[in-house]
Structure formats: C-alpha cells, structure tokens
Design an enzyme around this catalytic site. Structure first.
Site, PDB file in Angstrom:
ATOM      1  N   GLN A  35       1.313  -1.017   0.180  1.00 36.29           N
ATOM      2  CA  GLN A  35      -0.109  -0.082  -0.248  1.00 36.29           C
ATOM      3  C   GLN A  35       1.352   1.220  -0.333  1.00 36.29           C
ATOM      4  OE1 GLN A  35      -1.940  -0.749   3.357  1.00 36.29           O
ATOM      5  NE2 GLN A  35       0.019  -1.387   5.100  1.00 36.29           N
ATOM      6  N   ASP A  90       0.622  -0.085  13.911  1.00 40.03           N
ATOM      7  CA  ASP A  90       0.947   1.190  14.559  1.00 40.03           C
ATOM      8  C   ASP A  90       1.433   1.085  16.091  1.00 40.03           C
ATOM      9  OD1 ASP A  90      -1.920   1.776  16.107  1.00 40.03           O
ATOM     10  OD2 ASP A  90      -2.464   1.902  13.780  1.00 40.03           O
ATOM     11  N   GLU A 110       1.540  -8.643  12.011  1.00 40.70           N
ATOM     12  CA  GLU A 110       1.193  -7.384  10.480  1.00 40.70           C
ATOM     13  C   GLU A 110       1.597  -7.782   9.164  1.00 40.70           C
ATOM     14  OE1 GLU A 110      -0.592  -3.884  10.435  1.00 40.70           O
ATOM     15  OE2 GLU A 110       0.331  -4.150   8.936  1.00 40.70           O
ATOM     16  N   ASP A 159      -7.668  -5.658  14.037  1.00 38.47           N
ATOM     17  CA  ASP A 159      -7.438  -4.328  14.471  1.00 38.47           C
ATOM     18  C   ASP A 159      -7.053  -3.373  12.850  1.00 38.47           C
ATOM     19  OD1 ASP A 159      -7.043  -1.583  14.021  1.00 38.47           O
ATOM     20  OD2 ASP A 159      -5.361  -1.527  15.680  1.00 38.47           O
ATOM     21  N   SER A 160      -8.034  -4.128  11.626  1.00 40.15           N
ATOM     22  CA  SER A 160      -8.466  -3.946   9.848  1.00 40.15           C
ATOM     23  C   SER A 160      -8.145  -2.473   9.328  1.00 40.15           C
ATOM     24  CB  SER A 160      -9.107  -4.792   9.483  1.00 40.15           C
ATOM     25  OG  SER A 160     -10.049  -4.234   9.180  1.00 40.15           O
ATOM     26  N   ASP A 162      -9.864  -0.567   6.258  1.00 38.34           N
ATOM     27  CA  ASP A 162     -10.716  -0.494   5.840  1.00 38.34           C
ATOM     28  C   ASP A 162     -11.509  -1.833   4.747  1.00 38.34           C
ATOM     29  OD1 ASP A 162     -12.159   1.875   6.504  1.00 38.34           O
ATOM     30  OD2 ASP A 162     -11.670   2.983   5.043  1.00 38.34           O
TER      31      ASP A 162
HETATM   32  N1  AG3 Z   1      -7.919   0.410  11.692  1.00 42.18           N
HETATM   33  C1  AG3 Z   1      -8.477   2.046  11.005  1.00 42.18           C
HETATM   34  C2  AG3 Z   1     -10.113   1.940  10.629  1.00 42.18           C
HETATM   35  C3  AG3 Z   1     -10.446   2.545   9.479  1.00 42.18           C
HETATM   36  C4  AG3 Z   1     -10.462   3.957   9.080  1.00 42.18           C
HETATM   37  N2  AG3 Z   1     -11.597   4.048   8.273  1.00 42.18           N
HETATM   38  C5  AG3 Z   1     -11.378   5.343   7.679  1.00 42.18           C
HETATM   39  N3  AG3 Z   1     -10.539   6.052   7.866  1.00 42.18           N
HETATM   40  N4  AG3 Z   1     -12.313   5.461   6.373  1.00 42.18           N
HETATM   41  C6  AG3 Z   1      -7.040   1.418  12.221  1.00 42.18           C
HETATM   42  C7  AG3 Z   1      -5.780   1.484  12.176  1.00 42.18           C
HETATM   43  C8  AG3 Z   1      -5.629   1.890  13.910  1.00 42.18           C
HETATM   44  N5  AG3 Z   1      -4.615   0.880  14.404  1.00 42.18           N
END
Ligand code: AG3
Length: 284
Positions: A35, A90, A110, A159-160, A162
């Site tokens: 990504q 993160d 991850e 903790d994904s 979208d």
């Molecule tokens: N995971 C992202 C949640 C989705 C956020 N979506 C968006 N902003 N459109 C969070 C990762 C944090 N550890």
C-alpha cells in the site's frame, strides 16, 4: 497575523463525502509492497498515519479506538494471558493490551512490516509498546496465522483497514471460522466493523456471520472523530463470556481516557438505527 500554509490532505470517506485536514508537514511517504503509506503532521490532529489515502489513526484521537478495541474484550475475559493482534501495525492496540496485568504474551501479526517501521520512527506515542518484552512481532498474513495456530489464544483482535485492498479477506465468514479455531475454549474475538451510517450493508453481514459462529455476539460503539461519520462500530464474538454480564465494579483501575467501567456498559446501548442493523430478521 501569521499566515497558515494552505496545504491540505483530503480523504474521500465515500464517493460523496470527504474530510480535509490542514497539513503542517509531510513527515514520511513510501510505497510499500502492499500500500501507499504516509505520516503527515496536521494542525488539528497532530501526526496521522495514512494508508492508501485513508486516515488510520491520529495522535489526537487514537486513544478512543485503541482503548475500545482492546479493553472491552480483555475485561470480559476472566484472565487473558495470550493475545493476538492482526493488523494494527501502528502498535496502539498492543500498547493497550500490555496494560493488563494477566497478559503474558502478545503476538502481533501484521502483513506490512513497513507500517511497523514507520510507526516506530514517527509515531512513538502510539508504537511505544512494540518493544515490550511480552510482544512478539510476526510479519505475515493474519489469515494464514490463525489457520496455523489452533486453540492458542485467549483474545484475538482484528485491527484492520477498511474492507478493500489488503484487508478484504479479514471481513469474511471463513476467516471468522479460522479465528474461532485459533481461540481457546473461552476465547474472545473483536474486530473493528466500520461506520453505522456508511456501512449499512457490511455490518449486518458481519454480525450475521459472527453470530452464526460464536455463542455470544455483541456490537458496541465508540466515537472516533477522524473516521467516516465519527460513530464507529466494533463487533465481538465470544465462546463463553458475555461482556454484558461483567461486574463492572470489579474492573481494575486503568490508565485510559475513553474506556471506563461505565463505558463498558453504555457502549452496548445502541440507538435504534444501529440496533436495526443487527436485529435478527428471522424473528420479525
Ligand atoms: N484501522 C482503521 C479503521 C478504519 C478507518 N477508516 C477510515 N478512516 N476510512 C485503524 C488502525 C489503527 N490501529
């Protein structure tokens, strides 16, 4: 008067809604094998992690998401010792998990090591627990990891990003079945499950899948200011413990800013428009 830069970052939250933040500085940008990754310093939210142009977390509001994805599940389990985090490069979720005194081991799986590296360098407030002695970092696909580790974990947190791109497979019934298999007999799973305003097809599908696999399934809410619509859902699947049966007066005092024993209860109180998303249609 000092003039502010007119440099803006914009995320398309949907095809028709966007959020823009004024930028102080781009701290880092790279194209990883998975990504596009950026760390941006913004005026309002401080540093933020952006993946494929989508805001993942910001120094200002990350606590809401990371506390809620972690503590509701860990305080529902009688004695969580071994936890798995899938995604969450993160490190915010790992930081919250190691606040629990029963925790002996956190496996952090991850897929994109570059996210971990960037967080370590540029987001120290969020990534600070990644070098905690209980934490083992595994750079791998979470789907493979749960298939290869049966009956192993007390807690699994997904903790994904979208449900598009690298995370798509993390929103499937097949994956939830593998998670069920990777949990011990009293294990608990929780995933971030997007916006009740903008994901009105996704949430019912996920909830149906999860409640078809786990004896206890619950949806709960938190408010993340930089996510689409603000109001955010998390879905829990549990083999034994029900988060609604927790004696909240026995929850140990924790260093948190959003989660609290009272929030442990109220986060399950759903406004009717959210309740409707998870209502069992067969019962109508
Ligand atoms: N995971 C992202 C949640 C989705 C956020 N979506 C968006 N902003 N459109 C969070 C990762 C944090 N550890």
């Amino acid at each position: 008067m000092e003039q502010k830069f007119s440099l803006w970052f914009t995320e398309y939250q949907t095809a028709d809604v966007k959020i823009s933040c004024r930028v102080n500085k781009t701290i880092h940008q790279e194209k990883t094998p998975f990504q596009n990754l950026a760390v941006i310093d913004t005026v309002q939210y401080g540093r933020m992690l952006v993946l494929d142009n989508v805001i993942q977390t910001t120094v200002m509001d990350e606590f809401v998401y990371h506390e809620m994805i972690t503590h509701v599940a860990l305080n529902t389990h009688a004695a969580p010792r071994k936890a798995l985090v899938i995604g969450g490069g993160d490190g915010g979720t790992v930081r919250e998990i190691v606040k629990h005194r029963t925790i002996e081991k956190v496996v952090h799986c991850e897929i994109d090591g570059a996210v971990i590296e960037a967080a370590r360098k540029y987001l120290p407030e969020i990534s600070c627990a990644l070098s905690h002695p209980a934490v083992e970092i595994v750079i791998d696909d979470g789907i493979k990891h749960v298939q290869n580790n049966k009956n192993t974990y007390d807690i699994i947190i997904v903790d994904s990003t979208d449900p598009v791109g690298p995370a798509e497979g993390l929103f499937s019934a097949a994956f939830y079945r593998d998670i069920f298999g990777a949990l011990k007999d009293d294990g608990i799973f929780v995933a971030q499950t997007e916006s009740p305003f903008f994901n009105r097809d996704l949430i019912p599908r996920l909830y149906r899948d999860i409640s078809g696999i786990f004896p206890v399934s619950r949806l709960f809410l938190g408010n993340v200011s930089t996510y689409p619509g603000g109001l955010w859902t998390f879905t829990m699947g549990s083999k034994k413990y029900d988060p609604l049966e927790v004696d909240v007066s026995s929850i140990p005092k924790m260093d948190t800013r959003y989660y609290s024993p009272a929030i442990h209860r109220t986060c399950f109180v759903l406004p009717p428009f959210v309740e409707e998303l998870i209502k069992n249609r067969d019962e109508e």
